[in-house]
Structures are given as structure tokens and as C-alpha cells.
Design a protein around this motif. Structure first.
Motif, PDB file in Angstrom:
ATOM      1  N   GLY A 205      -3.239   6.842  -2.901  1.00  0.00           N
ATOM      2  CA  GLY A 205      -2.359   6.960  -1.751  1.00  0.00           C
ATOM      3  C   GLY A 205      -2.990   6.228  -0.578  1.00  0.00           C
ATOM      4  N   PRO A 206      -2.443   6.385   0.636  1.00  0.00           N
ATOM      5  CA  PRO A 206      -2.997   5.681   1.797  1.00  0.00           C
ATOM      6  C   PRO A 206      -4.493   5.914   1.992  1.00  0.00           C
ATOM      7  CG  PRO A 206      -0.893   6.667   2.357  1.00  0.00           C
ATOM      8  CD  PRO A 206      -1.237   7.166   0.988  1.00  0.00           C
ATOM      9  N   ALA A 230       1.788   3.326 -11.479  1.00  0.00           N
ATOM     10  CA  ALA A 230       1.460   1.921 -11.741  1.00  0.00           C
ATOM     11  C   ALA A 230       1.478   1.067 -10.484  1.00  0.00           C
ATOM     12  CB  ALA A 230       2.434   1.346 -12.778  1.00  0.00           C
ATOM     13  N   ASN A 231       2.506   1.231  -9.630  1.00  0.00           N
ATOM     14  CA  ASN A 231       2.574   0.354  -8.457  1.00  0.00           C
ATOM     15  C   ASN A 231       1.453   0.650  -7.468  1.00  0.00           C
ATOM     16  OD1 ASN A 231       4.385   2.785  -7.764  1.00  0.00           O
ATOM     17  ND2 ASN A 231       4.169   1.793  -5.767  1.00  0.00           N
ATOM     18  N   ARG A 232       0.954   1.886  -7.466  1.00  0.00           N
ATOM     19  CA  ARG A 232      -0.176   2.203  -6.595  1.00  0.00           C
ATOM     20  C   ARG A 232      -1.472   1.592  -7.137  1.00  0.00           C
ATOM     21  NH1 ARG A 232       0.252   7.880  -3.342  1.00  0.00           N
ATOM     22  NH2 ARG A 232       2.287   7.450  -2.399  1.00  0.00           N
ATOM     23  N   ARG A 233      -1.610   1.583  -8.441  1.00  0.00           N
ATOM     24  CA  ARG A 233      -2.781   0.920  -9.023  1.00  0.00           C
ATOM     25  C   ARG A 233      -2.750  -0.574  -8.702  1.00  0.00           C
ATOM     26  NH1 ARG A 233      -1.266   4.034 -13.549  1.00  0.00           N
ATOM     27  NH2 ARG A 233      -0.603   2.172 -14.717  1.00  0.00           N
ATOM     28  N   GLU A 234      -1.580  -1.174  -8.814  1.00  0.00           N
ATOM     29  CA  GLU A 234      -1.454  -2.596  -8.505  1.00  0.00           C
ATOM     30  C   GLU A 234      -1.771  -2.869  -7.040  1.00  0.00           C
ATOM     31  OE1 GLU A 234       1.930  -6.159  -8.678  1.00  0.00           O
ATOM     32  OE2 GLU A 234       2.361  -4.179  -9.509  1.00  0.00           O
ATOM     33  N   PHE A 235      -1.294  -1.989  -6.166  1.00  0.00           N
ATOM     34  CA  PHE A 235      -1.576  -2.153  -4.736  1.00  0.00           C
ATOM     35  C   PHE A 235      -3.073  -2.045  -4.476  1.00  0.00           C
ATOM     36  CE2 PHE A 235      -1.841  -1.040  -0.285  1.00  0.00           C
ATOM     37  CZ  PHE A 235      -0.844  -1.812   0.299  1.00  0.00           C
ATOM     38  N   ALA A 236      -3.726  -1.088  -5.142  1.00  0.00           N
ATOM     39  CA  ALA A 236      -5.171  -0.895  -4.949  1.00  0.00           C
ATOM     40  C   ALA A 236      -5.942  -2.141  -5.339  1.00  0.00           C
ATOM     41  CB  ALA A 236      -5.653   0.306  -5.752  1.00  0.00           C
ATOM     42  N   LEU A 237      -5.508  -2.825  -6.399  1.00  0.00           N
ATOM     43  CA  LEU A 237      -6.197  -4.042  -6.834  1.00  0.00           C
ATOM     44  C   LEU A 237      -6.170  -5.128  -5.767  1.00  0.00           C
ATOM     45  CD1 LEU A 237      -5.260  -4.542 -10.598  1.00  0.00           C
ATOM     46  CD2 LEU A 237      -7.555  -4.276  -9.617  1.00  0.00           C
ATOM     47  N   GLY A 238      -5.116  -5.152  -4.986  1.00  0.00           N
ATOM     48  CA  GLY A 238      -5.021  -6.147  -3.928  1.00  0.00           C
ATOM     49  C   GLY A 238      -5.634  -5.701  -2.621  1.00  0.00           C
ATOM     50  N   HIS A 239      -6.164  -4.474  -2.589  1.00  0.00           N
ATOM     51  CA  HIS A 239      -6.702  -3.934  -1.331  1.00  0.00           C
ATOM     52  C   HIS A 239      -8.008  -3.184  -1.572  1.00  0.00           C
ATOM     53  CE1 HIS A 239      -2.478  -4.712  -0.353  1.00  0.00           C
ATOM     54  NE2 HIS A 239      -2.885  -4.835   0.890  1.00  0.00           N
ATOM     55  N   GLY A 240      -8.989  -3.896  -2.106  1.00  0.00           N
ATOM     56  CA  GLY A 240     -10.341  -3.350  -2.164  1.00  0.00           C
ATOM     57  C   GLY A 240     -10.867  -3.018  -3.539  1.00  0.00           C
ATOM     58  N   ALA A 241      -9.992  -2.577  -4.457  1.00  0.00           N
ATOM     59  CA  ALA A 241     -10.478  -2.157  -5.772  1.00  0.00           C
ATOM     60  C   ALA A 241     -10.901  -3.361  -6.616  1.00  0.00           C
ATOM     61  CB  ALA A 241      -9.399  -1.371  -6.505  1.00  0.00           C
ATOM     62  N   THR A 242     -11.994  -3.209  -7.366  1.00  0.00           N
ATOM     63  CA  THR A 242     -12.395  -4.254  -8.312  1.00  0.00           C
ATOM     64  C   THR A 242     -11.734  -4.043  -9.665  1.00  0.00           C
ATOM     65  OG1 THR A 242     -14.360  -2.959  -8.916  1.00  0.00           O
ATOM     66  CG2 THR A 242     -14.612  -4.614  -7.175  1.00  0.00           C
ATOM     67  N   SER A 243     -11.332  -2.794  -9.956  1.00  0.00           N
ATOM     68  CA  SER A 243     -10.570  -2.495 -11.155  1.00  0.00           C
ATOM     69  C   SER A 243      -9.871  -1.155 -10.961  1.00  0.00           C
ATOM     70  CB  SER A 243     -11.463  -2.464 -12.399  1.00  0.00           C
ATOM     71  OG  SER A 243     -12.438  -1.452 -12.289  1.00  0.00           O
ATOM     72  N   VAL A 244      -8.890  -0.866 -11.828  1.00  0.00           N
ATOM     73  CA  VAL A 244      -8.126   0.376 -11.711  1.00  0.00           C
ATOM     74  C   VAL A 244      -8.021   1.050 -13.066  1.00  0.00           C
ATOM     75  CG1 VAL A 244      -6.784  -0.368  -9.707  1.00  0.00           C
ATOM     76  CG2 VAL A 244      -5.940  -0.871 -12.016  1.00  0.00           C
ATOM     77  N   SER A 332      -7.379  -4.015   5.971  1.00  0.00           N
ATOM     78  CA  SER A 332      -5.984  -4.427   6.126  1.00  0.00           C
ATOM     79  C   SER A 332      -5.070  -3.207   6.060  1.00  0.00           C
ATOM     80  CB  SER A 332      -5.608  -5.422   5.027  1.00  0.00           C
ATOM     81  OG  SER A 332      -4.238  -5.757   5.097  1.00  0.00           O
ATOM     82  N   VAL A 333      -4.239  -3.026   7.085  1.00  0.00           N
ATOM     83  CA  VAL A 333      -3.368  -1.850   7.131  1.00  0.00           C
ATOM     84  C   VAL A 333      -1.884  -2.202   7.139  1.00  0.00           C
ATOM     85  CG1 VAL A 333      -5.107  -0.458   8.321  1.00  0.00           C
ATOM     86  CG2 VAL A 333      -3.440  -1.740   9.671  1.00  0.00           C
ATOM     87  N   ASP A 334      -1.543  -3.437   7.423  1.00  0.00           N
ATOM     88  CA  ASP A 334      -0.142  -3.796   7.622  1.00  0.00           C
ATOM     89  C   ASP A 334       0.698  -3.501   6.381  1.00  0.00           C
ATOM     90  OD1 ASP A 334       1.727  -5.014   9.599  1.00  0.00           O
ATOM     91  OD2 ASP A 334       2.056  -6.449   7.985  1.00  0.00           O
ATOM     92  N   ALA A 335       0.196  -3.866   5.209  1.00  0.00           N
ATOM     93  CA  ALA A 335       0.975  -3.699   3.989  1.00  0.00           C
ATOM     94  C   ALA A 335       1.157  -2.231   3.607  1.00  0.00           C
ATOM     95  CB  ALA A 335       0.305  -4.450   2.842  1.00  0.00           C
ATOM     96  N   LEU A 336       0.344  -1.337   4.170  1.00  0.00           N
ATOM     97  CA  LEU A 336       0.494   0.081   3.868  1.00  0.00           C
ATOM     98  C   LEU A 336       1.712   0.688   4.547  1.00  0.00           C
ATOM     99  CD1 LEU A 336      -2.633  -0.433   3.239  1.00  0.00           C
ATOM    100  CD2 LEU A 336      -2.905   2.011   3.664  1.00  0.00           C
ATOM    101  N   ILE A 337       2.169   0.067   5.641  1.00  0.00           N
ATOM    102  CA  ILE A 337       3.305   0.601   6.401  1.00  0.00           C
ATOM    103  C   ILE A 337       4.591   0.158   5.712  1.00  0.00           C
ATOM    104  CG2 ILE A 337       4.459   0.672   8.646  1.00  0.00           C
ATOM    105  CD1 ILE A 337       1.704  -0.086   9.886  1.00  0.00           C
ATOM    106  N   THR A 338       5.259   1.107   5.067  1.00  0.00           N
ATOM    107  CA  THR A 338       6.413   0.763   4.237  1.00  0.00           C
ATOM    108  C   THR A 338       7.738   1.278   4.782  1.00  0.00           C
ATOM    109  OG1 THR A 338       5.876   2.699   2.870  1.00  0.00           O
ATOM    110  CG2 THR A 338       5.081   0.559   2.104  1.00  0.00           C
TER     111      THR A 338
END
Length: 372
Positions: A205-206, A230-244, A332-338
Motif C-alpha cells: 500500500g502507500p 498484482a497491480n500493487r506488486r507491479e507498482f512497487a517494482l517501479g518505485h523502489g523494490a528490486t523484486s516482488v 517519488s509521490v506523484d504517482a501514488l495520488i490516484t
């Protein structure tokens, strides 16, 4: 005397006088619109009194308020832990805005300042406050936690030094994100993340996403994020995570004694129990997510590996760091605001994370209020 220095001094004095005059001409509002929780799952738009200023406080016109999971929990159940809503209360605590009036002990030059609000007042006299752990103050008044009104309103008051000035280029929405980023900063500090740390985070989550980004800034070399969506795992990969990881299918035993640090941002008992064995001897587990009141833990393993298990309670001395991380782009916080909502739509904003799998962070903008 240096002519340039004299001119600069005159300009500064004129600016201060102008700001003071603007402050004196401001008509302190007697009432404001606010979204008031009157019962579980019931919020009403009301005209309420504007809080009076104490000598050391400022009046902030609220420009943006982020919706937190705790707001949603209060809305749905009327309580969190031992905090029980026993009357009307205004929720919301992730806010930013503009100072429009100041108490008598606050420099008038603060009027017009754009600020991120640290949503708590403390006694400043107890042992915890004196040693810099003011978040543990037994007299803390936290905004949006009954009986203290929060930020889903047109105005709020806050102690002057808890209204943190933000850079001119930072938007109010980004400034409101200083609160959840502060949660992440406090968690990462508590965990002792440093260069080359291997970190496991449960919950994308956020807060989990932000913890991953802050852990990266602090030097973590491996950041694994686990979440069933799944979409949260994908988001995490683009925002800090090295793997999910997908916890419904992942074999956590494959990570036995692999991680230096485990941070839970889910509050899920199953996730916590599955993750503790992934810690190496001397590792640290930090619980951030809100879950049940009780949890069974592998005590023998914790003892034999000398694992440190702790929790976090909000944050302390984090706002300058959070603002800098956001302003610099390191986090980066902009993409979290949905989603963005007005005061009349607070109920929708509160439930969006439950009704829309793609929703991450909803933002309430009081200026979007329409109608009578």
C-alpha cells in the motif's frame, strides 16, 4: 556602509511590514465547512467553529489532505486499538496549506508561508518531550483521533514549529505526502537500514511503497516487497523494490535467514509469521501496519537468533527529512495520488482503497467544495 547591504535590509524590513499589515487586515473566520464523522459509516458536511489561536499557534488554510488507512478504519469501525470515537470528530491528518493568521508569540512574517503540517501537539515538558521522543508524550493530541479534530476542513490550527515551511516549487498535494513519508522515514530509522541492507517489506500500500523508496535512499541493496495484489506488486517494482513476491504462491522458506531487516506494512498476522524466519541472526523486525491486538510469534527463534522485534508509533523529528526527500525527487509521490475529492466527497475518498483495486492514495482538496 555598503549601499547594497542597506538596500537589502530595507527591502527585508518593508517585506516584513507588508506581511504584518496583511496579517492585521485578515478577518479571522468565525466558522468553516468541515466533514464531520457523526457515527460509524456516517459523515456530514457541517458549518463548525474555527478553532481559536493559542499564542504559539498558526491558522492554516487547508489546501490538501491525504486519506490514511487509519481514517478509513475510524470511519468503518469507530475505533483503532484503545482510541474509541465517542462523539463527533473531524478526521484527516495528512495536510498542507497556507498560514493565514498567527498567534501573538509567532512572527507576523509567517503569514503567507506554505507549510506541511505535522499533525500533533505535545506537552513539551515531560521526560519524553525533553529527550526528543515527543511522539511518546502521554499528553499528545493527534489530529483526527477522537476527541481531537483533524484536517478534513477549510482551516486548522497547529503549533508554529509544527507547521514546516515547504519549498516554493513543491505542490500542496506533495507537501501533504510528507506525513506518510514521515511514517516511512521513522520506520526505516527504527529498522537501522544502512548501506547494503537486505530488506523484506510486506504490504505494498502507500506506506509499504514509501518504506521501499526510503530504504533505497538509506542505502539498502536489496528490497523485496510482498503483496497479494498484482497491480500493487507491479507498482512497487517501479518505485523502489528490486523484486516482488506474491505471498499466495511464494516459498518464504527459500529466504530462510536471508534478510537483515523485515518491515511489515500490512498488519496481516500471516505475513508477519511467515516473514520472521527470513531474518538472519541479529536481524530486526519492525511492525508498522495496523493489525489485530494480539499476535503469536516464534519466541524461541527470536531468542536464539537474537532478533529485535519492535513497533513504530507515528513518527518523531522526521518532517525536514521527509520534505527534502520529496522536494529533491529522491522519493517519488506523484504517482501514488490516484484520486482527488472535495469535502462533500470524503466518504467516497475514505472507501476508495476498498472499492477500487487500482486506488493507492486519495487526496481531499477543500477548495473543491461546491453547493451550499
Amino acid at each position: 556602509m555598503d549601499r547594497g547591504r542597506s538596500d537589502r535590509g530595507n527591502r527585508q524590513r518593508l517585506k516584513a511590514l507588508k506581511e504584518k499589515a496583511e496579517n492585521m487586515s485578515f478577518t479571522y473566520p468565525g466558522s468553516m465547512r468541515a466533514s464531520v464523522l457523526t457515527a460509524p459509516k456516517q459523515i456530514e458536511m457541517r458549518e463548525v467553529d474555527v478553532p481559536e489561536l493559542e499564542p504559539n499557534q498558526v491558522l492554516v488554510r487547508v489546501e490538501a489532505v491525504g486519506v490514511c488507512g487509519s481514517d478509513t478504519h475510524f470511519y468503518e469501525t469507530g475505533k483503532i486499538g484503545d482510541i474509541i470515537v465517542r462523539g463527533d470528530v473531524v478526521l484527516g491528518h495528512e495536510s498542507a496549506g497556507t498560514i493565514v493568521a498567527v498567534g501573538r508569540d509567532v512572527p507576523p512574517a509567517r503569514v503567507g508561508a506554505r507549510v506541511a503540517v505535522e499533525p500533533q501537539t505535545v506537552c513539551r515538558r515531560c521526560e519524553y518531550c525533553k529527550r526528543g521522543e515527543y511522539h511518546l508524550c502521554r499528553q499528545v493530541e493527534f489530529y483526527g483521533a477522537w476527541p481531537i479534530d483533524g484536517s478534513f476542513a477549510e482551516y486548522e490550527v497547529i503549533d508554529d514549529d509544527f507547521a514546516h515551511t515547504i519549498p516554493h516549487h513543491m505542490s500542496f498535494e506533495h507537501a501533504a505526502m510528507a506525513e506518510p513519508v514521515s511514517v516511512a522515514v521513522h520506520a526505516v530509522r527504527k529498522a537501522g537500514v544502512t548501506a547494503s541492507s537486505r530488506v523484506l517489506i510486506t504490504g505494498a500500500g502507500p506506506i509499504g511503497i514509501l518504506i521501499g523508496q526510503v530504504a533505497r535512499v538509506f542505502g539498502a541493496s536489496e528490497i523485496v516487497v510482498s503483496d497479494p495484489i498484482a497491480n500493487r506488486r507491479e507498482f512497487a517494482l517501479g518505485h523502489g523494490a528490486t523484486s516482488v513476491l506474491d505471498p499466495s504462491s511464494a516459498d518464504f522458506a527459500a529466504f530462510d535467514q536471508h534478510f537483515d531487516i523485515y518491515i511489515d506494512a500490512s498488519g496481516n498476522a500471516g505475513a508477519i509469521i511467515a516473514s520472521i524466519p527470513t531474518l538472519r541472526p541479529g536481524g530486526r523486525a519492525v511492525l508498522v501496519g495496523m493489525g489485530g491486538d494480539h499476535l503469536e510469534i516464534p519466541v524461541a527463534m527470536i531468542q536464539h537468533r537474537e532478533i529485535t522485534l519492535t513497533g513504530t508509533f507515528r513518527y518523531v523529528n522526521t518532517w525536514p527529512t521527509a520534505i527534502e526527500l520529496i522536494a529533491s525527487g529522491a522519493v517519488s509521490v506523484d504517482a501514488l495520488i490516484t484520486g482527488r475529492y472535495g469535502l462533500r466527497d470524503v466518504e467516497s475518498a475514505l472507501m476508495m482503497s476498498k472499492t477500487d483495486p487500482a486506488a493507492i492514495k486519495s487526496m481531499v482538496l477543500p477548495a473543491l467544495v461546491t453547493g451550499d
